[in-house]
Design a protein around this motif. Sequence first.
Motif, PDB file in Angstrom:
ATOM      1  N   ILE A  85       0.866  -1.178   0.000  1.00  0.00           N
ATOM      2  CA  ILE A  85       0.000   0.000   0.000  1.00  0.00           C
ATOM      3  C   ILE A  85       0.903   1.227   0.000  1.00  0.00           C
ATOM      4  N   ASN A  86       0.660   2.103  -0.912  1.00  0.00           N
ATOM      5  CA  ASN A  86       1.461   3.313  -1.049  1.00  0.00           C
ATOM      6  C   ASN A  86       0.911   4.392  -0.113  1.00  0.00           C
ATOM      7  N   ALA A  87       1.125   4.192   1.213  1.00  0.00           N
ATOM      8  CA  ALA A  87       0.669   5.148   2.219  1.00  0.00           C
ATOM      9  C   ALA A  87       1.500   4.941   3.472  1.00  0.00           C
ATOM     10  N   THR A  88       1.438   5.907   4.345  1.00  0.00           N
ATOM     11  CA  THR A  88       2.170   5.798   5.605  1.00  0.00           C
ATOM     12  C   THR A  88       1.407   4.877   6.554  1.00  0.00           C
ATOM     13  N   PRO A  89       2.091   4.270   7.539  1.00  0.00           N
ATOM     14  CA  PRO A  89       1.392   3.416   8.510  1.00  0.00           C
ATOM     15  C   PRO A  89       0.258   4.151   9.235  1.00  0.00           C
ATOM     16  N   GLU A  90       0.422   5.445   9.511  1.00  0.00           N
ATOM     17  CA  GLU A  90      -0.618   6.199  10.207  1.00  0.00           C
ATOM     18  C   GLU A  90      -1.880   6.299   9.359  1.00  0.00           C
ATOM     19  N   GLN A  91      -1.710   6.507   8.057  1.00  0.00           N
ATOM     20  CA  GLN A  91      -2.876   6.589   7.168  1.00  0.00           C
ATOM     21  C   GLN A  91      -3.592   5.240   7.073  1.00  0.00           C
ATOM     22  N   VAL A  92      -2.829   4.171   7.002  1.00  0.00           N
ATOM     23  CA  VAL A  92      -3.419   2.838   6.874  1.00  0.00           C
ATOM     24  C   VAL A  92      -4.092   2.439   8.183  1.00  0.00           C
ATOM     25  N   TRP A  93      -3.448   2.706   9.310  1.00  0.00           N
ATOM     26  CA  TRP A  93      -3.969   2.290  10.606  1.00  0.00           C
ATOM     27  C   TRP A  93      -5.328   2.927  10.888  1.00  0.00           C
TER      28      TRP A  93
END
Length: 150
Positions: A100-108
């Motif tokens: 996933i092309n996103a930061t862990p904070e965005q995914v979480w």
Amino acid sequence: MPRILQLCATVLITVLMLLSVAAVLFLLAFEGAVCIAMAVPLGLLTGLLGAAMGRAIALWGQRTIPPAISAMLLLPFCAAIEPPHITGRVLHEVQSSVTINATPEQVWRHVLAFQPISEPIDPVFRLGIAYPRFARIEGEGIGATRYCVF
């Protein structure tokens, strides 16, 4: 009754029995309709071979020994031609991943906040097939438990 009519009766009873079993399975397990359709030819072939063997044993038993005894005499032969059981199964490890092309904070944020799950519109789910109704999470961070209610 001539033997050809007896054979026809045996085949007819076998085919009707197997098709009625397939019909009942189709009605009670509609989600497996494709599997049932694929199994019918194999079941018919196997059933007809079994019916022919049973008929031959019954006819043979009329002349010499009762059919039950002749079936018992054939049992060791059937066991001898059975292929040996294969031991030592090979296990294969399968790993899959999603990038996933996103930061862990965005995914979480999306892992914690569940979107509403809409009811499926496929008719197979109206017959009783389970589908996810909603999801919830208990706790926070590592060790939190996620539940999906079907």
